[in-house]
Design a protein around this motif. Structure first.
Motif, PDB file in Angstrom:
ATOM      1  N   ALA A  76       8.355   3.612   3.887  1.00 19.26           N
ATOM      2  CA  ALA A  76       8.438   4.324   2.597  1.00 19.26           C
ATOM      3  C   ALA A  76       9.743   4.012   1.863  1.00 19.26           C
ATOM      4  O   ALA A  76       9.744   3.738   0.660  1.00 19.26           O
ATOM      5  CB  ALA A  76       8.283   5.825   2.827  1.00 19.26           C
TER       6      ALA A  76
ATOM      7  N   ASP B 192       0.862  -1.183   0.000  1.00 21.20           N
ATOM      8  CA  ASP B 192       0.000   0.000   0.000  1.00 21.20           C
ATOM      9  C   ASP B 192       0.899   1.234   0.000  1.00 21.20           C
ATOM     10  O   ASP B 192       1.600   1.501   0.968  1.00 21.20           O
ATOM     11  CB  ASP B 192      -0.893  -0.018   1.254  1.00 21.20           C
ATOM     12  N   LYS B 193       0.875   1.993  -1.125  1.00 28.85           N
ATOM     13  CA  LYS B 193       1.821   3.106  -1.205  1.00 28.85           C
ATOM     14  C   LYS B 193       1.534   4.188  -0.170  1.00 28.85           C
ATOM     15  O   LYS B 193       2.386   5.024   0.117  1.00 28.85           O
ATOM     16  CB  LYS B 193       1.909   3.683  -2.610  1.00 28.85           C
ATOM     17  N   ASN B 194       0.338   4.162   0.411  1.00 29.41           N
ATOM     18  CA  ASN B 194       0.025   5.104   1.479  1.00 29.41           C
ATOM     19  C   ASN B 194       0.110   4.452   2.859  1.00 29.41           C
ATOM     20  O   ASN B 194      -0.372   4.997   3.848  1.00 29.41           O
ATOM     21  CB  ASN B 194      -1.380   5.685   1.275  1.00 29.41           C
TER      22      ASN B 194
END
Ligand SMILES: [Fe+2]
Ligand SMILES: [Fe+2]
Length: 189
Positions: free
Chosen positions: A171, A163-165
Motif C-alpha cells: 500500500a 491493483d489498488k486492492n
C-alpha cells in the motif's frame, strides 16, 4: 505495437520508476539524511516477487524463441539471461539485508548502499539493452501464437502494484508510485 510488446515496455517503465525511488532513498542515505528503509524493502520485495517471478521468466521464453529465428541474437540473449540470474541473486541478498536493517539486527548500512546502487545500475542497463536490442526483434519475429504459448507456460501473477486492492504490504509503495507518476507519466497497463 502489439499488446504484448506494449505491456513489456510498460512494465519496464514501472520498474524504472521503482529504481528511481530506490535511488532517491540511497541518495538520502549518502547525504547522511534519514532513509525510508521500509520503502526500500518494499521495493526490493516487489522486485524479487514480480519481475524475478513473472517478467524475467517470460522474457527467457521469448528470448529462446527469438534465438531460434535469429541466430545472431544468441550472444545478447545469453548475456541477458545471465543477468536475470544475477539480478535475482543480488536482489534476494538486498531483501535480506534491508529486512535485517528494518528488524534492527544489522549495522552495516554502507554495504546496502553499495549493493543497492549496483543493483539500480545493473537493472537499468539490462532494461536499456532489452529495449534497444530485443524488443524490436520480438516485435518483428514473435507472433500472437508465441505470446499465447509464453503466457500459458508461466503461472500468471497479477502485478500487485497495479491493483489498488492488492496485497496490503504494497500500500505505501503504491502511494509513492502514484505520487511519482503524478509528477511524470501515469503508470498504465
Ligand atoms: Fe530482463
Ligand atoms: Fe525486462
Amino acid at each position: 505495437m502489439s499488446d504484448s510488446i506494449a505491456l513489456w515496455h510498460a512494465e519496464h517503465a514501472n520498474f524504472a520508476t521503482l529504481l528511481d525511488l530506490l535511488e532517491r532513498q540511497l541518495d538520502l542515505f549518502h547525504k547522511g539524511e534519514s532513509s525510508d528503509y521500509e520503502l526500500m524493502l518494499d521495493i526490493m520485495f516487489y522486485m524479487t516477487h514480480y519481475p524475478d517471478v513473472s517478467h524475467h521468466p517470460k522474457e527467457d521464453l521469448a528470448f529462446a524463441r527469438i534465438r531460434e529465428r535469429e541466430v545472431t541474437a544468441g550472444p545478447i540473449v545469453d548475456e541477458l539471461t545471465e543477468q536475470h540470474a544475477r539480478l535475482k541473486k543480488v536482489g534476494g541478498a538486498l531483501v535480506d539485508a534491508l529486512g535485517d536493517i528494518v528488524n534492527g539486527s544489522i549495522a552495516s548500512r554502507e554495504h546496502v548502499e553499495a549493493s543497492g546502487r549496483a543493483y539500480v545500475a545493473d537493472f537499468r542497463r539490462h532494461m536499456e539493452t532489452e529495449e534497444t536490442a530485443i524488443l524490436p526483434l520480438a516485435a518483428r519475429l514473435l507472433r500472437d501464437s508465441d505470446w499465447a504459448a509464453i503466457e500459458a507456460a508461466i503461472r500468471h501473477i497479477d502485478d500487485p502494484l497495479l491493483d489498488k486492492n492488492g496485497e496490503a504490504r504494497y500500500a505505501a509503495l503504491r502511494r509513492q508510485i502514484a505520487r511519482a507518476s503524478r509528477a511524470s507519466q501515469p503508470i498504465t497497463r
